[in-house]
Structures are given as structure tokens and as C-alpha cells.
Design a protein around this motif. Structure first.
Motif, mmCIF file in Angstrom:
data_model
loop_
_atom_site.group_PDB
_atom_site.id
_atom_site.type_symbol
_atom_site.label_atom_id
_atom_site.label_comp_id
_atom_site.label_asym_id
_atom_site.label_seq_id
_atom_site.Cartn_x
_atom_site.Cartn_y
_atom_site.Cartn_z
ATOM 1 N N ASN A 35 0.818 -1.221 0.000
ATOM 2 C CA ASN A 35 0.000 0.000 0.000
ATOM 3 C C ASN A 35 0.847 1.265 0.000
ATOM 4 O O ASN A 35 0.394 2.332 -0.418
ATOM 5 C CB ASN A 35 -0.941 0.022 1.215
ATOM 6 N N ALA A 36 2.091 1.137 0.474
ATOM 7 C CA ALA A 36 2.991 2.298 0.524
ATOM 8 C C ALA A 36 3.741 2.500 -0.795
ATOM 9 O O ALA A 36 4.505 3.461 -0.931
ATOM 10 C CB ALA A 36 3.985 2.124 1.668
ATOM 11 N N ASP A 37 3.543 1.604 -1.769
ATOM 12 C CA ASP A 37 4.243 1.683 -3.055
ATOM 13 C C ASP A 37 5.746 1.911 -2.874
ATOM 14 O O ASP A 37 6.314 2.890 -3.385
ATOM 15 C CB ASP A 37 3.666 2.802 -3.934
ATOM 16 N N PRO A 38 6.434 1.006 -2.163
ATOM 17 C CA PRO A 38 7.866 1.222 -1.939
ATOM 18 C C PRO A 38 8.642 1.235 -3.251
ATOM 19 O O PRO A 38 8.414 0.406 -4.132
ATOM 20 C CB PRO A 38 8.272 0.026 -1.064
ATOM 21 N N PRO A 46 6.725 -3.559 -11.837
ATOM 22 C CA PRO A 46 5.879 -2.401 -12.119
ATOM 23 C C PRO A 46 4.451 -2.571 -11.613
ATOM 24 O O PRO A 46 3.734 -1.583 -11.423
ATOM 25 C CB PRO A 46 5.912 -2.283 -13.649
ATOM 26 N N LEU A 47 4.035 -3.816 -11.361
ATOM 27 C CA LEU A 47 2.702 -4.058 -10.822
ATOM 28 C C LEU A 47 2.642 -3.772 -9.325
ATOM 29 O O LEU A 47 1.557 -3.647 -8.756
ATOM 30 C CB LEU A 47 2.277 -5.513 -11.081
ATOM 31 N N GLY A 48 3.804 -3.702 -8.685
ATOM 32 C CA GLY A 48 3.854 -3.425 -7.257
ATOM 33 C C GLY A 48 3.269 -4.536 -6.406
ATOM 34 O O GLY A 48 2.747 -4.291 -5.320
ATOM 35 N N LYS A 49 3.345 -5.778 -6.911
ATOM 36 C CA LYS A 49 2.728 -6.900 -6.212
ATOM 37 C C LYS A 49 3.780 -7.788 -5.556
ATOM 38 O O LYS A 49 4.931 -7.831 -5.990
ATOM 39 C CB LYS A 49 1.889 -7.732 -7.195
#
Length: 197
Positions: A35-38, A46-49
Motif C-alpha cells: 500500500n505504501a508503493d515502496p 511495475p505491478l507493485g505486487k
């Protein structure tokens, strides 16, 4: 050192981390709040998963099944059988366990991300029907667990850990084999206790 970005609640992360540990892959687990997009995670995926694995050379591998296959290749076949028919069985078991997790997460996110008056109960009911069908299928077709666990076993153990975490007491009735699976799994993978939290 190789890194695995993970969240302790994520069943996909649990599956990958257990498998990497079992296979002897030297990887450091990095707890990550998506949720913080580190920046470090987004630079790799790039999906941030999560989970996302980053090798010593900087190669990023993401999606839990892609990571499982990467671990298997790096450790000369520790997670999947070479026999084609047996490999398909393992793949289907892993897909079933992961699919249950997909539906469970859809329920969790529906409740978590909407105000109570906007939660769509028919959607939740539909997802739970999928979960129930798949659990019944697994109960009727329990995979054999020998002395050496495979990728499907890790996926099943991670799913059972997650469903108990989020839906405690709501899935066990009429499923004695599934209820016993984790104690049987821990007998062949004693380090399971490390991944319970």
C-alpha cells in the motif's frame, strides 16, 4: 543476496518463501507494505505486487508460480516432478490452492475496501461458493504426501494457513482430511512453524 519481497499475510508469499527455504535457495525475505508503493518494489515489479523475487544479478521474477518455477530450475527440480503426468497433477493442485486464495482475497478486499453499505454480498457469496466447491474437491481428492513435499503441497499448506487466518472456523466442517493436512505437512516440513506468522 537474492531477495523475496513479501507480506506475512499473503498466501502466495508464504508458498514461495516455504518452497525457497525447502529447496535451499539462499534468499533474504523483505517484509513489504504494498500500500505504501515502496520504490524498491516498484523498480523490480511495475505491478507493485508481492511476492517478487530479485536475483543477485538484479533479475526480477514475479507472480508466485513464475517464482516457483524459477526456484525449481535453480535447484535442479526440487519442487516439481519430471514425469509429465505427475507434473500435471502438481500443477493442477497448485492452481486449485492458488485459485481458492484468489477467491478468498476477493472477499477480503470487497469487505475491506468498501463502506459497509456498498459491500456487494452476491459477489462475496459467489466467491465463497467457488471456495466451497474447491475445498470439497480437495477433500475428495487429497494429494498423497510422501517424505518430500512438492510445489502443490506448499500451495495447499499456504492456502490452509490463509483460510484459517481470515475465515477461522468457517471451512473445516465435513473436511477431516483437509483439517489434518497441516499437521501431516509439518511432519515432512518441520520448518513450517517459521512461516506461521
Amino acid at each position: 543476496m537474492m531477495k523475496i519481497y513479501y507480506s506475512s499475510a499473503s498466501p502466495y508469499s508464504t508458498k514461495v518463501r516455504m518452497a525457497a527455504h525447502f529447496a535451499g535457495l539462499n534468499a533474504r525475505s523483505v517484509a513489504t507494505d504494498t500500500n505504501a508503493d515502496p520504490a524498491e518494489l516498484l523498480a523490480a515489479n511495475p505491478l507493485g505486487k508481492i511476492p517478487t523475487l530479485v536475483t543477485d544479478e538484479g533479475l526480477a521474477v514475479y507472480d508466485s508460480r513464475a517464482i516457483m518455477n524459477y526456484i525449481d530450475r535453480q535447484t535442479k527440480g526440487t519442487l516439481y516432478p519430471r514425469n509429465a503426468a505427475k507434473r500435471t497433477e502438481v500443477d493442477v493442485l497448485e492452481a486449485t490452492a492458488d485459485g481458492i486464495c484468489d477467491s478468498l482475497l476477493a472477499i477480503v478486499y470487497e469487505r475491506r475496501s468498501r463502506p459497509e453499505e456498498k459491500v456487494h454480498q452476491p459477489w462475496i457469496d459467489r466467491q465463497w461458493q467457488k471456495v466451497e466447491r474447491a475445498l470439497d474437491h480437495l477433500e475428495a481428492n487429497m494429494p498423497r504426501l510422501g517424505r518430500k513435499p512438492h510445489a502443490g503441497h506448499f500451495a495447499l499448506a499456504a492456502m490452509l494457513r490463509y483460510i484459517e487466518l481470515r475465515f477461522a472456523g468457517k471451512w473445516q466442517r465435513g473436511r477431516p482430511k483437509l483439517k489434518r493436512f497441516l499437521s501431516r505437512f509439518e511432519a515432512v516440513f518441520p520448518d513450517y512453524a517459521r512461516f506461521k506468522d
